[in-house]
Every structure is written in C-alpha cells, then in structure tokens.
Design a protein around this motif. Structure first.
Motif, PDB file in Angstrom:
ATOM      1  N   ALA A 156       4.663   3.561  -0.150  1.00 53.31           N
ATOM      2  CA  ALA A 156       6.117   2.833  -0.906  1.00 53.31           C
ATOM      3  C   ALA A 156       6.738   1.867  -0.196  1.00 53.31           C
ATOM      4  CB  ALA A 156       6.879   3.424  -1.701  1.00 53.31           C
ATOM      5  N   VAL A 157       6.882   2.056   0.808  1.00 57.96           N
ATOM      6  CA  VAL A 157       8.325   1.079   1.570  1.00 57.96           C
ATOM      7  C   VAL A 157       7.141   0.206   2.152  1.00 57.96           C
ATOM      8  CG1 VAL A 157      10.172   0.859   3.133  1.00 57.96           C
ATOM      9  CG2 VAL A 157      10.198   2.742   2.341  1.00 57.96           C
ATOM     10  N   ILE A 158       5.920   0.728   2.799  1.00 58.72           N
ATOM     11  CA  ILE A 158       5.393  -0.366   3.346  1.00 58.72           C
ATOM     12  C   ILE A 158       4.412  -1.432   1.586  1.00 58.72           C
ATOM     13  CG2 ILE A 158       2.565  -0.524   4.186  1.00 58.72           C
ATOM     14  CD1 ILE A 158       3.346   2.338   5.436  1.00 58.72           C
ATOM     15  N   ALA A 159       4.459  -0.671   1.016  1.00 56.85           N
ATOM     16  CA  ALA A 159       3.952  -1.449   0.138  1.00 56.85           C
ATOM     17  C   ALA A 159       4.571  -2.799  -0.326  1.00 56.85           C
ATOM     18  CB  ALA A 159       3.857  -1.078  -1.407  1.00 56.85           C
ATOM     19  N   ALA A 160       5.898  -2.259  -0.650  1.00 59.78           N
ATOM     20  CA  ALA A 160       7.457  -3.365  -0.882  1.00 59.78           C
ATOM     21  C   ALA A 160       7.349  -3.957   0.116  1.00 59.78           C
ATOM     22  CB  ALA A 160       8.369  -2.049  -1.398  1.00 59.78           C
ATOM     23  N   LEU A 161       7.031  -3.732   1.297  1.00 61.01           N
ATOM     24  CA  LEU A 161       7.443  -4.675   1.971  1.00 61.01           C
ATOM     25  C   LEU A 161       6.275  -6.111   2.684  1.00 61.01           C
ATOM     26  CD1 LEU A 161       8.493  -2.377   5.813  1.00 61.01           C
ATOM     27  CD2 LEU A 161       9.352  -4.256   4.741  1.00 61.01           C
ATOM     28  N   CYS A 162       4.952  -5.298   1.932  1.00 60.43           N
ATOM     29  CA  CYS A 162       3.670  -6.167   1.830  1.00 60.43           C
ATOM     30  C   CYS A 162       4.585  -7.136   0.666  1.00 60.43           C
ATOM     31  CB  CYS A 162       2.599  -5.404   1.598  1.00 60.43           C
ATOM     32  SG  CYS A 162       2.141  -4.540   2.921  1.00 60.43           S
ATOM     33  N   GLY A 163       5.137  -7.165  -0.349  1.00 65.00           N
ATOM     34  CA  GLY A 163       5.454  -7.927  -1.401  1.00 65.00           C
ATOM     35  C   GLY A 163       5.964  -8.701  -0.697  1.00 65.00           C
ATOM     36  N   THR A 164       7.222  -8.394   0.273  1.00 63.30           N
ATOM     37  CA  THR A 164       8.278  -9.399   0.958  1.00 63.30           C
ATOM     38  C   THR A 164       7.650 -10.816   1.459  1.00 63.30           C
ATOM     39  OG1 THR A 164       9.072  -7.998   2.251  1.00 63.30           O
ATOM     40  CG2 THR A 164       9.890  -7.762  -0.342  1.00 63.30           C
ATOM     41  N   VAL A 165       6.994  -9.984   2.139  1.00 61.95           N
ATOM     42  CA  VAL A 165       6.022 -10.303   3.239  1.00 61.95           C
ATOM     43  C   VAL A 165       4.591 -11.822   2.132  1.00 61.95           C
ATOM     44  CG1 VAL A 165       4.197 -10.949   4.936  1.00 61.95           C
ATOM     45  CG2 VAL A 165       5.983  -9.370   4.639  1.00 61.95           C
TER      46      VAL A 165
END
Length: 327
Positions: free
Chosen positions: A63-72
């Motif tokens: 979930a954290v990785i997905a959120a980080l990818c969304g910001t990138v």
C-alpha cells in the motif's frame, strides 16, 4: 536544451512524509550558488488505508509503495523528477534523541580538539554508539545512529545523537526503491517540522525576530522558541512537569522577552481540541498566531491546489525537502 539548463541552474529536492493516514510530498527548488529564496514546485498527497502504517512500521508495504508510485507519477513532467534529491521522515515514536556534553562523553580535557577536524582519531564514534545503545536498549549492531558536534554560545560543545532501529531505515530505503525513488536522506519528523517553521519565521519576520513554533502529532506537541542566536528552548508535551498544554507553552516562551509570532504546523486542529485555538494563542502571547503553510513559497506556480498550499500538514515534507535543497 531547456531541461538540461533547468537541472544545471537549479537544485531540486523532494520531502516525503509517510504518516498513518497519507503520503505527502513537497518539491522545492533553489538556484545553485545563489542566496535566492526556495520555491515550491509541487505539492501532492495520496491517502493510505487505516493500518497500512502503524507507529512508524510499514505494515502493508504494498500500500505504501502504491501511494509513493502515485506521487511520483504526478510529478511535473519538466525534467524536475530526474534531478530530485529525496528525503523521507521517521516518526518521533521510532527515534530517540539526546544531547550529551562532549567532555562528559569523552572524559578528556582536549575532547574538542580531538574531534574538531571530524574525529580524526576515531575516539568519539565508539562513545556515541555506546550512548545510543544505552538510551535505546538496542544493541548497536541493530541501530542506525546519526550524530554531530554542536558548539554552544558559552563555547562548550555538545554531541547531538539520534538513534533508531536499523529496520526502520531499511524499510524506508527498500520501500522507496520499489517505487523508483532513491533516498538521499532520512530525517526525524520533528526535526524536519522545526526546520520548516524556523525557516518561515526567519524569512517572514526577519533574522532578529523571536518566535515560537509548534508541531503537533497524535502523540503530542513539540515546541521551540528561536531568536537571533538560534533555538533558545524546546518543550515536549505531554510531560510530567507540565500540568496542561498552556503551562507548557508559557514555560517554553519564558519571561525574558516577548514573542513576535507563533507558528503551528502538523495536526493543528489538536490545538483547538486542547482549548487553545490560534486566536487563544494570539491573546495568550500578545502576538499573531499563524498556521504553517507553503503558500508564501509557491511564487505563482500553476496547478497547486489552494487547500494544499495552506495546509499545516505539509510542514514535515517541506522541512525534509528544505534540508536537501539547501545542501
């Protein structure tokens, strides 16, 4: 050509704040080799489901990785993302900090001389690691430790030590890497928030101003007072020596000189829940009481939502980016 020139003439940095409720990012820029002000290039956030992050632990890394990818994915497509230095925060619950007199740590008269050039004899680091092990109760091999020697106004030196379990650092480096982000630094959230609000105070009030700045999280308040010569005092609340938040802030402000302003960042609504909304703070100290916000540094950049510009929740992300862009 324009993209190449952009990365050469300006330094860019991103601060990434991973809280229990959201991933927040602030991108700052500053002209290279110039005293010019920092500029906010981008502000964004992605919500996290409850339970994804608990007390600094990345429970649901996917979930954290997905959120980080969304910001990138939503970073400006103008070459900025390729030149970013990225810093991520560590919560106060996962970090232990202390300051120890240098002479007490080394028990030698020429302690300052021994470390003046970066601890050339290697005498300080073992003492620092031993102290970090003592305060944390964790074996030094399982710790990540950062330290620096700070000279006080009276000429005496203190060693500032920050320690956290190595697994917290590794989790952030690995999770960021999985999202395509190479971290250049990891810093404590209170330190980042302090940096952001102290910068705002100096820029907006002037170098000689005396002001208070507070950062709130679910576990309590971190507060500081800064003046012309740096940070004068600090407080953590709740604490046994303070019966209420108002008493803690009065003790922090002291009686030697008035305040020019009070800044509040983080979960500022918690201040109102403690019966100290901003108008009450202004009345208590006889000066303006303002929320921290990124708006003064946006400089007309298009596409930044107004609610994000004015949200005090971005103090940590701003402070993380500020550390990297000023280096």
């Amino acid at each position: 050509m324009n993209k190449a020139l952009l990365t050469v003439t300006r330094r860019f940095a991103a601060g990434i704040d991973v809280s229990e409720s959201a991933v927040r990012i602030v991108v700052l820029s500053k002209r290279v080799r110039s005293p010019s002000a920092v500029c906010v290039e981008h502000i964004d956030w992605v919500a996290l489901e409850p339970g994804a992050v608990i007390d600094g632990e990345f429970v649901d890394r996917a979930a954290v990785i997905a959120a980080l990818c969304g910001t990138v994915e939503r970073l400006p497509q103008n070459g900025v993302s390729r030149a970013l230095r990225c810093a991520m925060g560590l919560p106060s619950s996962a970090t232990l900090t202390t300051r120890v007199p240098l002479t007490a740590l080394l028990e030698t008269r020429d302690a300052h001389a021994l470390v003046a050039d970066g601890d050339p004899r290697g005498v300080l680091e073992p003492a620092v690691l031993a102290e970090a092990e003592r305060i944390s109760g964790i074996e030094r091999g399982a710790l990540a430790v950062d330290w620096s020697v700070e000279t006080q106004e009276d000429g005496r030196a203190q060693v500032a030590i920050a320690a956290t379990a190595r697994r917290h650092v590794e989790a952030r480096v690995e999770t960021a890497a999985a999202a395509g982000i190479a971290l250049s630094a990891i810093d404590g959230e209170p330190a980042a928030a302090m940096r952001a609000m102290r910068h705002s105070g100096k820029v907006e009030l002037g170098p000689d101003a005396r002001f208070m700045f507070c950062w709130l999280e679910k576990t309590g308040l971190h507060g500081w007072v800064a003046g012309a010569h740096g940070v004068e005092s600090e407080v953590r609340y709740p604490a046994p020596e303070h019966s209420c938040l108002a008493d803690a802030l009065r003790d922090l402000a002291g009686t030697d000189a008035p305040l020019d302003c009070v800044y509040v960042g983080g979960e500022a609504d918690l201040m109102a829940q403690a019966a100290l909304p901003l108008p009450a703070l202004a009345k208590m100290f006889g000066c303006p009481a303002l929320p921290f916000e990124c708006a003064p540094y946006c400089n007309g950049v298009a596409g930044i939502d107004a609610s994000l510009k004015h949200s005090p929740l971005f103090a940590v992300a701003f402070g993380l980016a500020l550390r990297e862009v000023l280096q």
